[in-house]
Design an enzyme around this catalytic site. Structure first.
Site, mmCIF file in Angstrom:
data_model
loop_
_atom_site.group_PDB
_atom_site.id
_atom_site.type_symbol
_atom_site.label_atom_id
_atom_site.label_comp_id
_atom_site.label_asym_id
_atom_site.label_seq_id
_atom_site.Cartn_x
_atom_site.Cartn_y
_atom_site.Cartn_z
ATOM 1 N N HIS A 306 0.915 -1.210 -0.002
ATOM 2 C CA HIS A 306 0.110 -0.077 -0.027
ATOM 3 C C HIS A 306 0.878 1.183 -0.069
ATOM 4 C CE1 HIS A 306 -3.253 2.631 1.088
ATOM 5 N NE2 HIS A 306 -4.092 1.844 0.658
ATOM 6 N N ASP A 363 -7.953 -5.395 0.202
ATOM 7 C CA ASP A 363 -8.487 -6.179 -1.040
ATOM 8 C C ASP A 363 -8.066 -7.631 -0.662
ATOM 9 O OD1 ASP A 363 -9.708 -4.305 -2.354
ATOM 10 O OD2 ASP A 363 -7.840 -3.760 -3.297
HETATM 11 N N1 ACO Z 1 4.019 -7.934 -4.750
HETATM 12 C C1 ACO Z 1 5.539 -7.916 -5.034
HETATM 13 N N2 ACO Z 1 6.123 -6.731 -4.761
HETATM 14 C C2 ACO Z 1 5.313 -5.498 -4.599
HETATM 15 C C3 ACO Z 1 4.015 -5.283 -4.148
HETATM 16 C C4 ACO Z 1 3.306 -6.607 -4.426
HETATM 17 N N3 ACO Z 1 2.046 -6.742 -4.282
HETATM 18 N N4 ACO Z 1 3.932 -4.393 -3.807
HETATM 19 C C5 ACO Z 1 4.886 -3.739 -3.979
HETATM 20 N N5 ACO Z 1 6.235 -4.100 -4.307
HETATM 21 C C6 ACO Z 1 7.417 -3.843 -4.455
HETATM 22 C C7 ACO Z 1 7.673 -3.098 -5.611
HETATM 23 O O1 ACO Z 1 8.186 -4.156 -6.641
HETATM 24 C C8 ACO Z 1 8.871 -2.219 -5.255
HETATM 25 O O2 ACO Z 1 9.870 -2.877 -5.185
HETATM 26 P P1 ACO Z 1 11.265 -2.144 -5.474
HETATM 27 O O3 ACO Z 1 11.768 -1.280 -4.469
HETATM 28 O O4 ACO Z 1 12.335 -3.284 -5.439
HETATM 29 O O5 ACO Z 1 11.172 -1.613 -6.775
HETATM 30 C C9 ACO Z 1 8.398 -1.820 -3.718
HETATM 31 O O6 ACO Z 1 7.594 -3.021 -3.346
HETATM 32 C C10 ACO Z 1 7.620 -0.528 -3.449
HETATM 33 O O7 ACO Z 1 6.394 -0.806 -4.474
HETATM 34 P P2 ACO Z 1 5.957 0.428 -5.198
HETATM 35 O O8 ACO Z 1 5.053 0.070 -6.653
HETATM 36 O O9 ACO Z 1 6.971 1.577 -5.450
HETATM 37 O O10 ACO Z 1 4.844 1.111 -4.337
HETATM 38 P P3 ACO Z 1 3.596 1.989 -4.611
HETATM 39 O O11 ACO Z 1 3.254 2.719 -3.248
HETATM 40 O O12 ACO Z 1 4.045 2.839 -5.759
HETATM 41 O O13 ACO Z 1 2.501 0.854 -4.948
HETATM 42 C C11 ACO Z 1 0.712 -0.548 -4.512
HETATM 43 C C12 ACO Z 1 1.434 0.744 -4.068
HETATM 44 C C13 ACO Z 1 0.016 0.043 -6.113
HETATM 45 C C14 ACO Z 1 -0.740 -0.780 -3.807
HETATM 46 C C15 ACO Z 1 1.523 -2.009 -4.775
HETATM 47 O O14 ACO Z 1 1.864 -2.275 -3.384
HETATM 48 C C16 ACO Z 1 0.876 -3.027 -5.536
HETATM 49 O O15 ACO Z 1 0.772 -3.046 -6.607
HETATM 50 N N6 ACO Z 1 0.193 -3.708 -4.848
HETATM 51 C C17 ACO Z 1 -0.618 -4.880 -5.406
HETATM 52 C C18 ACO Z 1 -2.009 -4.499 -5.880
HETATM 53 C C19 ACO Z 1 -2.746 -4.196 -4.914
HETATM 54 O O16 ACO Z 1 -3.233 -5.131 -4.006
HETATM 55 N N7 ACO Z 1 -3.531 -3.035 -4.880
HETATM 56 C C20 ACO Z 1 -4.558 -2.802 -3.989
HETATM 57 C C21 ACO Z 1 -4.188 -1.494 -3.019
HETATM 58 S S1 ACO Z 1 -5.424 -1.160 -1.736
HETATM 59 C C22 ACO Z 1 -6.427 -0.199 -2.711
HETATM 60 O O17 ACO Z 1 -6.206 0.518 -3.511
HETATM 61 C C23 ACO Z 1 -7.996 -0.206 -2.323
#
Ligand code: ACO
Length: 423
Positions: A306, A363
């Site tokens: 998140h 979620d």
């Molecule tokens: N699985 C694997 N790796 C992940 C995940 C994940 N679910 N989420 C983040 N990471 C990793 C990224 O690859 C990144 O790694 P790095 O630093 O080596 O490049 C690091 O964690 C940071 O991730 P970001 O994408 O920069 O974080 P951001 O804050 O931009 O994204 C998000 C947040 C979109 C929710 C992300 O965690 C994600 O894609 N999660 C999966 C989708 C999801 O469950 N979305 C629902 C969110 S809740 C809502 O909106 C109601």
């Protein structure tokens, strides 16, 4: 400290420091360009506060979520969705009279204009319910064109808010009936908000729905947990679109589109499909985790991570407990819950996820509860949208009432070609 200094080319500029209720601090850079000729650049708005808001408070490090100052755990335990909607939009808990007027408004505005029901006929049965929802919510501005906001008449806002909260539920149930080829079940005036929805979803000409109060309680909880989450992708969309002074239906419709994406509200459908894949195709939980960690693979573990929570999402905690108690109360055994629990346990012990502070989000467990209620995966994000509607409306109204009012218009750093002439 009440100000912050920025030094550019040895020149010092001073900007006010704003402190929120919970002592969170922000540098007010609204005069930055005028003073310095510079703008700020913040990809993905990771550090940009787009507004001051009195609606929802999140402390992502501590895992705190409050609506209008009330803790989410207490709200989910003690309030109904309708009371929570009132709290979000009007800022206070409703009195008995206010609640009865609000409920009456919802009841009186639950029926779609009959001509709108004909729209469903032309839609293909395989249409995604979110696509139908976007189209139908936007259509409300076709059918109710005279009810745009009138600053001198707050009753108009009350009517539109009630219409949106009530009709989104009817549209959602109709789109489900359309997808399974059953006749629509119209809303009833004698049923409460959530029970009315369950009845529209599950009654049929051959078998009436038997009112199920435990299902009603769980649905209330789910919708309360989804009701607002400050300046996320869809809410920021509602505010930005609304700042052009377009009507509330169109603004909220844009929010629904933003919610649909798998990185946002669409993640709940992805989670269940991922758990089903593990179950059906016999993938191991370890394989899926390895895939999510592999930087050459775009796969992400849906339901984890998140932007704001760097701790356990409090909504996920409530839903995890609700899954166990609802399923065990009905002697239901969902293998997907067992897989989800195993996945969470392994993830929380894995260095990759620990380092990045990736915890289950809202979620991750919501889909298991929706499944237990009999709601299909394709409808999960629609359910999220029903829950989020009061939050979008509250945020839209706050944006609309902000003085001085300004259209939302970010800037950019241009990195394309310098001026050139045609050959
Ligand atoms: N699985 C694997 N790796 C992940 C995940 C994940 N679910 N989420 C983040 N990471 C990793 C990224 O690859 C990144 O790694 P790095 O630093 O080596 O490049 C690091 O964690 C940071 O991730 P970001 O994408 O920069 O974080 P951001 O804050 O931009 O994204 C998000 C947040 C979109 C929710 C992300 O965690 C994600 O894609 N999660 C999966 C989708 C999801 O469950 N979305 C629902 C969110 S809740 C809502 O909106 C109601």
């Amino acid at each position: 400290m009440t100000s912050a200094k920025i030094i550019i080319d040895k020149n010092e500029y001073e900007f006010p420091l704003i402190t929120g209720t919970e002592q969170e601090r922000a540098i007010d850079i609204s005069s930055l360009y005028a003073q310095t000729g510079c703008i700020t650049l913040d990809n993905g708005f990771q550090n940009t506060g787009a507004c001051a808001s009195a609606i929802t408070y999140i402390d992502g490090d501590k895992g705190i979520l409050r609506y209008r100052g009330f803790d989410i755990t207490e709200l989910a335990e003690k309030l109904t969705f309708v009371e929570t909607a009132y709290l979000l939009i009007y800022g206070t808990l409703p009195t008995i009279d206010q609640k009865s007027v609000f409920s009456r408004h919802l009841t009186e505005n639950s029926m779609l204009h009959e001509d709108m029901t004909h729209y469903f006929v032309g839609m293909p049965p395989h249409a995604h319910p979110m696509a139908i929802l976007c189209a139908m919510v936007n259509s409300l501005s076709i059918f109710y064109p005279h009810s745009f906001i009138d600053d001198d008449n707050p009753a108009v806002f009350d009517l539109i808010a009630a219409r949106l909260i009530s009709m989104i539920r009817t549209i959602a149930a109709f789109s489900y009936k359309k997808s399974i080829g059953e006749p629509f079940v119209y809303p009833r005036h004698d049923l409460r908000y959530c029970m009315n929805f369950l009845n529209m979803m599950f009654s049929s000409p051959v078998k009436p729905y038997e009112c199920d109060q435990e299902a009603e309680r769980v649905l209330n909880k789910l919708l309360i947990l989804h009701a607002d989450h400050e300046q996320n992708c869809s809410t920021s969309t509602v505010r930005l679109v609304g700042s052009s002074m377009v009507n509330l239906y169109a603004s909220v419709c844009a929010g629904i589109c933003a919610l649909w994406g798998p990185l946002h509200g669409g993640a709940n459908q992805e989670v269940i499909e991922m758990l089903e894949d593990i179950h059906r195709k016999g993938h191991s939980v370890q394989d899926v985790i390895a895939m999510a960690k592999d930087k050459n693979n775009s796969f992400r573990l849906f339901g984890f991570g998140h932007r704001v929570y760097k701790n356990y999402d409090p909504r996920a905690k409530i839903l995890k407990d609700a899954c166990s108690s609802f399923l065990s109360g009905r002697s239901m055994n969902d293998p997907l819950l067992d897989i989800a629990l195993e996945l969470e346990e392994l993830v929380l012990r894995d260095e990759y996820f620990i380092e990045r502070k990736l915890y289950p989000n809202v979620d991750f467990y919501s889909g298991i509860l929706y499944r237990a209620l009999g709601i299909p995966a394709s409808m999960f994000t629609v359910m999220f949208a029903i829950g989020r509607m009061p939050g979008w409306i509250a945020q839209w109204r706050e944006m609309h009432d902000t003085k001085p009012f300004r259209i939302g218009r970010p800037r950019q750093v241009y990195v394309g070609s310098a001026h050139r002439s045609l050959p």
